[in-house]
Design a protein around this motif. Structure first.
Motif, PDB file in Angstrom:
ATOM      1  N   SER A  16       0.811  -1.215   0.000  1.00 36.14           N
ATOM      2  CA  SER A  16       0.000   0.000   0.000  1.00 36.14           C
ATOM      3  C   SER A  16       0.844   1.265   0.000  1.00 36.14           C
ATOM      4  CB  SER A  16      -0.950   0.034   1.204  1.00 36.14           C
ATOM      5  OG  SER A  16      -1.706   1.225   1.203  1.00 36.14           O
ATOM      6  N   ALA A  17       0.866   1.924  -1.143  1.00 35.94           N
ATOM      7  CA  ALA A  17       1.520   3.231  -1.218  1.00 35.94           C
ATOM      8  C   ALA A  17       0.770   4.247  -0.372  1.00 35.94           C
ATOM      9  CB  ALA A  17       1.585   3.700  -2.667  1.00 35.94           C
ATOM     10  N   THR A  18      -0.564   4.124  -0.308  1.00 40.23           N
ATOM     11  CA  THR A  18      -1.382   5.076   0.455  1.00 40.23           C
ATOM     12  C   THR A  18      -1.065   5.011   1.941  1.00 40.23           C
ATOM     13  OG1 THR A  18      -3.160   4.947  -1.175  1.00 40.23           O
ATOM     14  CG2 THR A  18      -3.745   5.752   1.018  1.00 40.23           C
ATOM     15  N   VAL A  19      -1.030   3.804   2.498  1.00 39.02           N
ATOM     16  CA  VAL A  19      -0.711   3.658   3.917  1.00 39.02           C
ATOM     17  C   VAL A  19       0.706   4.150   4.192  1.00 39.02           C
ATOM     18  CG1 VAL A  19      -0.358   1.996   5.791  1.00 39.02           C
ATOM     19  CG2 VAL A  19      -2.370   1.804   4.328  1.00 39.02           C
ATOM     20  N   ALA A  20       1.632   3.840   3.295  1.00 38.64           N
ATOM     21  CA  ALA A  20       3.010   4.289   3.475  1.00 38.64           C
ATOM     22  C   ALA A  20       3.084   5.809   3.567  1.00 38.64           C
ATOM     23  CB  ALA A  20       3.876   3.783   2.316  1.00 38.64           C
ATOM     24  N   LEU A  21       2.382   6.498   2.680  1.00 33.72           N
ATOM     25  CA  LEU A  21       2.400   7.958   2.683  1.00 33.72           C
ATOM     26  C   LEU A  21       1.734   8.528   3.926  1.00 33.72           C
ATOM     27  CD1 LEU A  21       1.556   8.669  -1.066  1.00 33.72           C
ATOM     28  CD2 LEU A  21       3.691   9.263   0.101  1.00 33.72           C
ATOM     29  N   ARG A  22       0.586   8.007   4.271  1.00 30.08           N
ATOM     30  CA  ARG A  22      -0.167   8.550   5.406  1.00 30.08           C
ATOM     31  C   ARG A  22       0.534   8.296   6.733  1.00 30.08           C
ATOM     32  NH1 ARG A  22      -6.434   6.977   3.754  1.00 30.08           N
ATOM     33  NH2 ARG A  22      -6.669   8.606   2.174  1.00 30.08           N
ATOM     34  N   ALA A  23       1.230   7.175   6.828  1.00 29.43           N
ATOM     35  CA  ALA A  23       1.892   6.821   8.089  1.00 29.43           C
ATOM     36  C   ALA A  23       3.341   7.303   8.154  1.00 29.43           C
ATOM     37  CB  ALA A  23       1.834   5.307   8.287  1.00 29.43           C
ATOM     38  N   ARG A  24       3.750   8.042   7.132  1.00 29.96           N
ATOM     39  CA  ARG A  24       5.097   8.627   7.090  1.00 29.96           C
ATOM     40  C   ARG A  24       6.198   7.569   7.100  1.00 29.96           C
ATOM     41  NH1 ARG A  24       4.426  14.099  10.837  1.00 29.96           N
ATOM     42  NH2 ARG A  24       2.714  14.965   9.608  1.00 29.96           N
ATOM     43  N   ALA A  25       5.950   6.491   6.377  1.00 33.92           N
ATOM     44  CA  ALA A  25       6.998   5.492   6.153  1.00 33.92           C
ATOM     45  C   ALA A  25       7.914   6.007   5.041  1.00 33.92           C
ATOM     46  CB  ALA A  25       6.379   4.156   5.768  1.00 33.92           C
ATOM     47  N   ASP A  26       8.918   5.220   4.718  1.00 35.29           N
ATOM     48  CA  ASP A  26       9.900   5.639   3.715  1.00 35.29           C
ATOM     49  C   ASP A  26       9.600   5.110   2.318  1.00 35.29           C
ATOM     50  OD1 ASP A  26      11.973   7.050   5.449  1.00 35.29           O
ATOM     51  OD2 ASP A  26      11.740   5.133   6.485  1.00 35.29           O
ATOM     52  N   GLY A  27       8.572   4.264   2.218  1.00 38.70           N
ATOM     53  CA  GLY A  27       8.242   3.736   0.905  1.00 38.70           C
ATOM     54  C   GLY A  27       7.313   2.546   0.997  1.00 38.70           C
ATOM     55  N   ALA A  28       7.131   1.881  -0.139  1.00 33.82           N
ATOM     56  CA  ALA A  28       6.216   0.746  -0.223  1.00 33.82           C
ATOM     57  C   ALA A  28       6.860  -0.389  -1.006  1.00 33.82           C
ATOM     58  CB  ALA A  28       4.909   1.156  -0.895  1.00 33.82           C
ATOM     59  N   HIS A  29       6.442  -1.606  -0.662  1.00 32.81           N
ATOM     60  CA  HIS A  29       6.875  -2.805  -1.382  1.00 32.81           C
ATOM     61  C   HIS A  29       5.634  -3.407  -2.030  1.00 32.81           C
ATOM     62  CE1 HIS A  29       9.136  -6.542  -2.165  1.00 32.81           C
ATOM     63  NE2 HIS A  29       7.958  -7.116  -1.956  1.00 32.81           N
TER      64      HIS A  29
END
Length: 203
Positions: A72-85
């Motif tokens: 999930s790119a969306t969850v990654a962005l909203r949760a301030r992670a560094d990216g998505a797999h």
């Protein structure tokens, strides 16, 4: 092997809640240099998944660990992670690259065919992940990729014993999951041994 030893990439079990996993993660990250952490999620509720990622991400980022969210790119962005797999090389990956690159990391895995991996590479992902139950086949695929392509390669080791062969085949990162979390000595001991094994592959 290159001069630099491959780095360690940890992946969580599929998580339905962060609270019970936090001590294990803290223990694992206390053992030394971990490059990245992949957060795998058990459910498909975006809000709940965002809570899990938000709970784990600061602990890793404070130690210089890049945090990626599986699927999930969306969850990654909203949760301030560094990216998505993202698994596969289809529209979901195309969308993630459009939304995240180059500011955020995009990794790809779950390839059935070599062509799928090459398609992901052509999308300029930051790495490709190879995994499989057959170690010999996995080593062959890692070596093929390392010889022909510049995109970094991650290889999943099912056990600590698989680390050195995969590193020597040309993996830039070695991913560990159950081999760390299920180790009877505790996650820190498993990570420490993994780092020693990786260092031993340095040319």
């Amino acid at each position: 092997m290159s001069e630099d030893a491959p780095r360690l990439y940890l992946a969580t079990p599929p998580l339905a809640d962060a609270r019970d996993f936090l001590p294990a993660l803290e223990n694992a990250l206390s053992a030394g240099d971990v490059a990245s952490l992949l957060i795998r999620l058990a459910g498909d509720d975006p809000r709940k998944n965002e809570e899990i990622v938000r709970a784990l991400t600061p602990l890793a980022q404070e130690k210089g660990v890049a945090v990626l969210v599986e699927g999930s790119a969306t969850v990654a962005l909203r949760a301030r992670a560094d990216g998505a797999h993202i698994n596969g090389s289809g529209e979901e990956l195309v969308d993630a690259v459009k939304r995240l690159s180059p500011k955020y990391i995009v990794g790809a895995g779950g390839f059935e065919l070599r062509d799928d991996a090459m398609r992901a590479g052509e999308l300029n992902v930051d790495y490709v992940l190879f995994e499989g139950a057959d170690l010999a086949g996995l080593i062959e695929r890692v070596a093929w990729w390392a010889e022909l392509f510049n995109t970094p390669c991650v290889a999943r080791a099912a056990s600590l014993a698989e680390i050195a062969p995969l590193a020597e085949a040309g993996a830039d990162f070695v991913m560990l999951d159950d081999a760390v979390w299920a180790d009877k000595r505790g996650p820190a001991a498993a990570v420490a041994e993994a780092l020693q094994l990786l260092e031993g592959t340095r040319a």
